[in-house]
Design an enzyme around this catalytic site. Structure first.
Site, PDB file in Angstrom:
ATOM      1  N   ASN A  38       0.804  -1.217   0.000  1.00  0.00           N
ATOM      2  CA  ASN A  38       0.000   0.000   0.000  1.00  0.00           C
ATOM      3  C   ASN A  38       0.840   1.272   0.000  1.00  0.00           C
ATOM      4  OD1 ASN A  38       0.550  -1.127   2.727  1.00  0.00           O
ATOM      5  ND2 ASN A  38      -0.298   0.816   3.414  1.00  0.00           N
TER       6      ASN A  38
ATOM      7  N   GLN B  41      -5.164  -3.839  -1.733  1.00  0.00           N
ATOM      8  CA  GLN B  41      -4.661  -2.902  -2.743  1.00  0.00           C
ATOM      9  C   GLN B  41      -4.577  -3.510  -4.141  1.00  0.00           C
ATOM     10  OE1 GLN B  41      -4.080   0.307  -2.598  1.00  0.00           O
ATOM     11  NE2 GLN B  41      -4.374   0.583  -0.407  1.00  0.00           N
TER      12      GLN B  41
ATOM     13  N   ALA C  65     -14.046  -2.917   0.032  1.00  0.00           N
ATOM     14  CA  ALA C  65     -14.792  -2.300  -1.065  1.00  0.00           C
ATOM     15  C   ALA C  65     -14.378  -0.862  -1.352  1.00  0.00           C
ATOM     16  CB  ALA C  65     -16.292  -2.348  -0.775  1.00  0.00           C
ATOM     17  N   HIS C  66     -13.988  -0.120  -0.320  1.00  0.00           N
ATOM     18  CA  HIS C  66     -13.764   1.310  -0.560  1.00  0.00           C
ATOM     19  C   HIS C  66     -12.464   1.606  -1.309  1.00  0.00           C
ATOM     20  CE1 HIS C  66     -10.778   2.570   2.645  1.00  0.00           C
ATOM     21  NE2 HIS C  66     -11.101   1.370   3.082  1.00  0.00           N
TER      22      HIS C  66
ATOM     23  N   THR D 133     -26.304  -8.815  11.750  1.00  0.00           N
ATOM     24  CA  THR D 133     -27.145  -8.552  10.583  1.00  0.00           C
ATOM     25  C   THR D 133     -26.309  -7.989   9.446  1.00  0.00           C
ATOM     26  OG1 THR D 133     -29.042  -8.095  12.008  1.00  0.00           O
ATOM     27  CG2 THR D 133     -29.142  -7.265   9.738  1.00  0.00           C
TER      28      THR D 133
ATOM     29  N   CYS E   6       4.185  10.053   9.346  1.00  0.00           N
ATOM     30  CA  CYS E   6       4.814  10.926  10.358  1.00  0.00           C
ATOM     31  C   CYS E   6       5.822  10.159  11.196  1.00  0.00           C
ATOM     32  CB  CYS E   6       3.767  11.581  11.259  1.00  0.00           C
ATOM     33  SG  CYS E   6       2.553  12.541  10.336  1.00  0.00           S
TER      34      CYS E   6
END
Length: 386
Positions: free
Chosen positions: A150, A180, A201-202, A238, A326
């Site tokens: 990534n 990725q 998914a995102h 659920t 960072c």
């Protein structure tokens, strides 16, 4: 001009995904465990998603387990398999450049009495198969190697690793974090000897908070979330029907023109990498061209702190990520594990930026960003020297 070049962090949803999710949330909102018509409608969307994803991977629909994302899928793979197979052995293998979802889970398992081997990588961020071959033992129950890094976009020899593991110890399970890589290449778990595969998914223009774990039929695994027994008992709760359906629609969209989209992405990657390489005091990390993923470029800018450059670009509506998380403020965090593992000089660990593209990225945005870098980097260096 807004240039969103942080697609390895998250992507913009396809319009078709958002529209489908809205329809389900507002019109077909039943609980898929309910026996009435609203429940049947909801359950049909779960079948649709399982069919789409399993068809894409060429596996059985029953081998797809929906999760809340890549992190949960990674946890379920590692913890679930470790607990289920501990009588066969307590040794696991992963790499030094994994996502924190893997590394932190591995550290947790070490605290529970498991032994973990962390494979090093070469200067380009690739695992050496010879190291893997030496690491696999009779008591190795699981190997976990990410498909695509990534931070620098390095591609691992997944198919070769799968063959090697199966040859040395046929009972060792092989997990691949494909968060990725999925949506950028075609992945066929059975052909590549992959037993478990994590996806979010995102990263593929779907919604946040949803993902899946492919669990091959030979895998012995225990749940880590208990409750009503949904998802074959491996992930109770659920099901998030709108997000699951949205993820499936994103899979359909992103794989529809995969080869043509990748050709364009590799072209944009080359344009950008060649452009920054012409600048003084700049290092492009990882392998060039098609030896890396088409959507990630890691660049170190000597003499410029990543946070400073990130915010300078932000002022021009160019959005990127700091490649070292960072590291100067948190030197032991996993975010810079990849940069340390490839031997990046210490002076560059806090001077690295990740640029990541998507199918929405344009050549105009790339050229605009290159122009901004050519103006900002020399100015920031002069300011730093003062």
């Amino acid at each position: 001009m807004e240039c969103y070049l942080d697609n390895s962090a998250t992507t913009r949803c396809f319009d078709s995904v958002a529209q489908l999710m809205t329809k389900i949330m507002c019109e077909e909102y039943g609980n898929p465990s309910s026996l009435h018509n609203r429940g049947v409608q909801a359950e049909s969307w779960l079948r649709y998603a399982r069919d789409v994803i399993s068809g894409n991977l060429k596996v059985s629909p029953k081998e797809i387990v929906f999760t809340s994302g890549g992190t949960e899928a990674d946890n379920l793979a590692l913890r679930g398999c470790a607990y289920a197979n501990c009588r066969k052995g307590r040794h696991l293998i992963t790499t030094a450049i994994e996502h924190p979802a893997i590394l932190e889970t591995a550290h947790y398992l070490e605290e529970q009495g498991f032994e973990v081997t962390y494979l090093p990588v070469d200067a380009d961020g690739r695992v050496r198969l010879s190291d893997l071959e030496r690491a696999v033992r009779p008591d190795t129950i699981l190997v976990s190697i990410m498909h695509t890094n990534n931070e620098i976009g390095s591609l691992q020899p997944i198919a070769e690793a799968g063959e090697l593991i199966r040859r040395i110890n046929p009972e060792t399970l092989f997990h691949v974090d494909a968060v990725q890589g999925y949506g950028k290449v075609r992945i066929l778990p059975r052909r590549m000897k992959i037993d478990l595969l994590s996806v979010s998914a995102h990263k593929i223009h779907g919604p946040k908070g949803i993902g899946f774990l492919y669990v091959g039929d030979r895998v012995k695994i225990r749940p880590v979330v208990f409750g009503g027994g949904q998802e074959r008992g491996l992930r109770s709760g659920t099901e998030n029907v709108p997000a699951i359906a949205g993820m499936a629609r994103a899979v359909e969209e992103v794989y529809r023109n995969l080869e043509a989209d990748n050709e364009r992405l590799y072209g944009l990657r080359q344009l950008f990498a060649e452009g920054v390489a012409q600048m003084e005091g700049v290092r492009v990390n990882g392998l060039p061209g098609r030896e890396s993923a088409p959507h990630v470029v890691s660049v170190s800018f000597e003499g410029v702190r990543s946070e400073v450059l990130l915010h300078a670009l932000e002022e021009r509506e160019i959005y990127v990520s700091a490649g070292s998380a960072c590291a100067s403020n948190h030197p032991d965090t996993a975010g810079s594990a990849t940069l340390r593992a490839i031997g990046l000089p210490s002076g560059l660990l806090s001077s690295t930026i990740r640029f990541s593209f998507s199918i929405f990225t344009t050549e105009e945005e790339i050229r605009f960003t290159l122009q901004a870098l050519q103006e900002l980097v020399p100015m920031l260096r002069r300011f730093t020297r003062r």
